[in-house]
Design a protein around this motif. Structure first.
Motif, PDB file in Angstrom:
ATOM      1  N   GLY A   1       0.812  -1.215   0.000  1.00  0.00           N
ATOM      2  CA  GLY A   1       0.000   0.000   0.000  1.00  0.00           C
ATOM      3  C   GLY A   1       0.844   1.262   0.000  1.00  0.00           C
ATOM      4  N   LEU A   2       0.170   2.379   0.194  1.00  0.00           N
ATOM      5  CA  LEU A   2       0.804   3.688   0.244  1.00  0.00           C
ATOM      6  C   LEU A   2       0.505   4.362   1.573  1.00  0.00           C
ATOM      7  CD1 LEU A   2      -0.102   5.067  -3.317  1.00  0.00           C
ATOM      8  CD2 LEU A   2       2.136   4.209  -2.568  1.00  0.00           C
ATOM      9  N   GLN A   3       1.526   5.001   2.138  1.00  0.00           N
ATOM     10  CA  GLN A   3       1.370   5.869   3.300  1.00  0.00           C
ATOM     11  C   GLN A   3       1.757   7.273   2.856  1.00  0.00           C
ATOM     12  OE1 GLN A   3       0.221   5.535   6.311  1.00  0.00           O
ATOM     13  NE2 GLN A   3       0.671   3.546   7.209  1.00  0.00           N
ATOM     14  N   ILE A   4       0.851   8.227   3.055  1.00  0.00           N
ATOM     15  CA  ILE A   4       1.015   9.568   2.506  1.00  0.00           C
ATOM     16  C   ILE A   4       0.750  10.606   3.589  1.00  0.00           C
ATOM     17  CG2 ILE A   4       0.019  11.211   0.828  1.00  0.00           C
ATOM     18  CD1 ILE A   4      -0.620   8.751  -0.932  1.00  0.00           C
ATOM     19  N   TRP A   5       1.544  11.679   3.576  1.00  0.00           N
ATOM     20  CA  TRP A   5       1.267  12.837   4.426  1.00  0.00           C
ATOM     21  C   TRP A   5       0.932  14.029   3.542  1.00  0.00           C
ATOM     22  CZ3 TRP A   5       6.077  13.135   8.170  1.00  0.00           C
ATOM     23  CH2 TRP A   5       6.147  11.959   8.940  1.00  0.00           C
ATOM     24  N   VAL A   6      -0.098  14.760   3.960  1.00  0.00           N
ATOM     25  CA  VAL A   6      -0.484  15.999   3.292  1.00  0.00           C
ATOM     26  C   VAL A   6      -0.377  17.121   4.330  1.00  0.00           C
ATOM     27  CG1 VAL A   6      -2.306  17.228   2.064  1.00  0.00           C
ATOM     28  CG2 VAL A   6      -2.056  14.751   1.758  1.00  0.00           C
ATOM     29  N   ALA A   7       0.462  18.105   4.053  1.00  0.00           N
ATOM     30  CA  ALA A   7       0.640  19.208   4.999  1.00  0.00           C
ATOM     31  C   ALA A   7      -0.632  20.043   5.098  1.00  0.00           C
ATOM     32  CB  ALA A   7       1.812  20.089   4.569  1.00  0.00           C
ATOM     33  N   LEU A   8      -0.890  20.560   6.282  1.00  0.00           N
ATOM     34  CA  LEU A   8      -2.035  21.429   6.493  1.00  0.00           C
ATOM     35  C   LEU A   8      -1.682  22.876   6.157  1.00  0.00           C
ATOM     36  CD1 LEU A   8      -3.354  20.049   9.898  1.00  0.00           C
ATOM     37  CD2 LEU A   8      -4.580  19.977   7.721  1.00  0.00           C
ATOM     38  N   PRO A   9      -2.670  23.670   5.713  1.00  0.00           N
ATOM     39  CA  PRO A   9      -2.429  25.107   5.531  1.00  0.00           C
ATOM     40  C   PRO A   9      -2.017  25.743   6.862  1.00  0.00           C
ATOM     41  CG  PRO A   9      -4.550  24.456   4.591  1.00  0.00           C
ATOM     42  CD  PRO A   9      -4.055  23.286   5.379  1.00  0.00           C
ATOM     43  N   LYS A  10      -1.267  26.820   6.791  1.00  0.00           N
ATOM     44  CA  LYS A  10      -0.751  27.455   7.997  1.00  0.00           C
ATOM     45  C   LYS A  10      -1.861  27.788   8.984  1.00  0.00           C
ATOM     46  CE  LYS A  10       2.071  31.315   9.626  1.00  0.00           C
ATOM     47  NZ  LYS A  10       2.891  32.487   9.251  1.00  0.00           N
ATOM     48  N   GLU A  11      -2.998  28.272   8.486  1.00  0.00           N
ATOM     49  CA  GLU A  11      -4.073  28.695   9.385  1.00  0.00           C
ATOM     50  C   GLU A  11      -4.781  27.529  10.071  1.00  0.00           C
ATOM     51  OE1 GLU A  11      -5.859  28.514   5.198  1.00  0.00           O
ATOM     52  OE2 GLU A  11      -3.958  29.127   6.144  1.00  0.00           O
ATOM     53  N   LEU A  12      -4.486  26.282   9.629  1.00  0.00           N
ATOM     54  CA  LEU A  12      -5.145  25.109  10.208  1.00  0.00           C
ATOM     55  C   LEU A  12      -4.167  24.164  10.889  1.00  0.00           C
ATOM     56  CD1 LEU A  12      -7.718  24.245   7.379  1.00  0.00           C
ATOM     57  CD2 LEU A  12      -8.180  25.354   9.581  1.00  0.00           C
ATOM     58  N   GLU A  13      -2.885  24.512  10.947  1.00  0.00           N
ATOM     59  CA  GLU A  13      -1.933  23.543  11.497  1.00  0.00           C
ATOM     60  C   GLU A  13      -2.125  23.322  12.993  1.00  0.00           C
ATOM     61  OE1 GLU A  13       2.174  24.660  10.972  1.00  0.00           O
ATOM     62  OE2 GLU A  13       1.785  26.746  11.468  1.00  0.00           O
ATOM     63  N   ASP A  14      -2.881  24.202  13.660  1.00  0.00           N
ATOM     64  CA  ASP A  14      -3.163  24.027  15.083  1.00  0.00           C
ATOM     65  C   ASP A  14      -4.622  23.623  15.327  1.00  0.00           C
ATOM     66  OD1 ASP A  14      -2.110  24.064  17.720  1.00  0.00           O
ATOM     67  OD2 ASP A  14      -3.169  25.931  18.127  1.00  0.00           O
ATOM     68  N   MET A  15      -5.291  23.106  14.286  1.00  0.00           N
ATOM     69  CA  MET A  15      -6.693  22.694  14.432  1.00  0.00           C
ATOM     70  C   MET A  15      -6.804  21.443  15.311  1.00  0.00           C
ATOM     71  SD  MET A  15      -7.538  20.838  10.755  1.00  0.00           S
ATOM     72  CE  MET A  15      -9.087  20.106  11.327  1.00  0.00           C
ATOM     73  N   PRO A  16      -7.994  21.173  15.865  1.00  0.00           N
ATOM     74  CA  PRO A  16      -8.176  19.947  16.646  1.00  0.00           C
ATOM     75  C   PRO A  16      -7.978  18.717  15.754  1.00  0.00           C
ATOM     76  CG  PRO A  16      -9.981  21.483  17.026  1.00  0.00           C
ATOM     77  CD  PRO A  16      -9.203  22.021  15.873  1.00  0.00           C
ATOM     78  N   PRO A  17      -7.431  17.632  16.289  1.00  0.00           N
ATOM     79  CA  PRO A  17      -7.253  16.419  15.493  1.00  0.00           C
ATOM     80  C   PRO A  17      -8.597  15.805  15.093  1.00  0.00           C
ATOM     81  CG  PRO A  17      -6.734  16.004  17.800  1.00  0.00           C
ATOM     82  CD  PRO A  17      -6.924  17.483  17.661  1.00  0.00           C
ATOM     83  N   ALA A  18      -8.580  15.033  14.001  1.00  0.00           N
ATOM     84  CA  ALA A  18      -9.810  14.422  13.485  1.00  0.00           C
ATOM     85  C   ALA A  18      -9.451  13.140  12.742  1.00  0.00           C
ATOM     86  CB  ALA A  18     -10.538  15.390  12.554  1.00  0.00           C
ATOM     87  N   PHE A  19     -10.442  12.279  12.568  1.00  0.00           N
ATOM     88  CA  PHE A  19     -10.224  11.026  11.830  1.00  0.00           C
ATOM     89  C   PHE A  19     -11.437  10.752  10.952  1.00  0.00           C
ATOM     90  CE2 PHE A  19     -10.549   6.511  11.081  1.00  0.00           C
ATOM     91  CZ  PHE A  19      -9.246   6.175  10.717  1.00  0.00           C
TER      92      PHE A  19
END
Length: 298
Positions: free
Chosen positions: A118-136
């Protein structure tokens, strides 16, 4: 003139008890659009005594995307999520200000031979959302938009393209598209793509301007609006990318941020056990010593 700006080959990387093919980040190209990290797992045949056991570890400033071709992985995190992912499903975990998760071979497979790919991928968050609450978010296979055009199969795993929108809750303008063809065809994507675009060849081959390209490499386009190529018979590719961010990104271990100060705080919090714990999980993966961060600039 060729539209291929760069070719990135898979490089072996040891993630503890499993060898993967590292695609991003690359010394000459740290990101493609908001995509900042891609590992190709397998294909691997694991014996009855071999299991995936990636213990509790933290993330900040990104979303992880897990997409399997074969096998199964059990995901647990500090939101209370406990879910097994199977092929063609999507696990999308957004770390934001901080989350801890583990990835393991499911209990019922731990004493038998099994496959993993499979693939494991990271997508960076926009600066204004990098401190948002975690979610799944978990998407079943039948929730992912899929269609066929001229005998070629398309699947939009994340983002928007071709008038379709994946249910995966992304936080920036991006696309992650699977294309499969049983026969040789010419593919013209044209205005369907935007920003930056990379093409990963999983199996088979493609041809562009007289050159043939085979698996385990990413082709980075000079101009996503000029994506045209021949896909050979029995080929599977993944096209990904989107609008790049205006700010640089820093990476240290599993942390992604727009400043080194944020990275340093995350390192300190992990060493001091400030991050939340996963119910039922024990020993934490320690912060790696002397691991240099990778600086990303546009």
């Amino acid at each position: 003139m060729s539209n291929i700006n760069m070719i990135i080959e898979e490089r072996p990387a040891d993630i503890g008890n499993f060898l993967v093919g590292r695609l991003l980040p690359f010394r000459g190209k740290r990101m493609v659009g908001p995509f900042i990290f891609i590992d190709h797992m397998g294909p691997a045949l694991l014996k009855e005594h071999q299991n995936i056991d990636v213990g509790p570890h933290p993330h900040i400033g990104l979303s992880t995307l897990t997409y399997l071709f074969e096998g199964a992985i059990m995901h647990r995190d500090t939101l209370g999520t406990a879910i097994e992912i199977f092929p063609n499903q999507v696990n999308w975990m957004t770390a934001g200000k901080g989350i801890v998760h583990s990835e393991r071979t499911p209990e019922y497979l731990r004493h038998s031979d099994k496959k993993l790919h499979g693939l494991q991928i990271w997508v960076a968050l926009p600066k204004e959302l990098e401190d948002m609450p975690p979610a799944f978010y978990h998407a079943e296979a039948d929730q992912i938009p899929a269609w066929e055009t001229d005998g070629v199969s398309y699947k939009l795993i994340a983002g928007e393209a071709f008038g379709h929108k994946s249910p995966v809750p992304v936080y920036s303008k991006l696309f992650f598209l699977e294309i499969k063809s049983p026969t040789t065809k010419t593919i013209r994507l044209g205005d369907e793509l935007f920003g930056e675009a990379g093409l990963y060849i999983l199996e088979g081959s493609i041809e562009s301007e007289g050159n043939t390209y085979e698996p385990k490499r990413i082709l980075v386009a000079k101009n996503s609006q000029l994506c045209e190529f021949v896909i050979h018979a029995n080929t599977t590719i993944y096209i990904f990318g989107g609008e790049p961010f205006p700010e640089e990104r820093f990476i240290y271990w599993n942390f992604v941020a727009t400043s080194q100060e944020i990275i340093e705080k995350a390192k300190k919090d992990w060493k001091e056990d400030v991050f939340p714990r996963i119910d039922g999980e024990g020993e934490l993966i320690p912060l790696p010593p002397e691991l240099p961060h990778l600086r990303v600039k546009y």
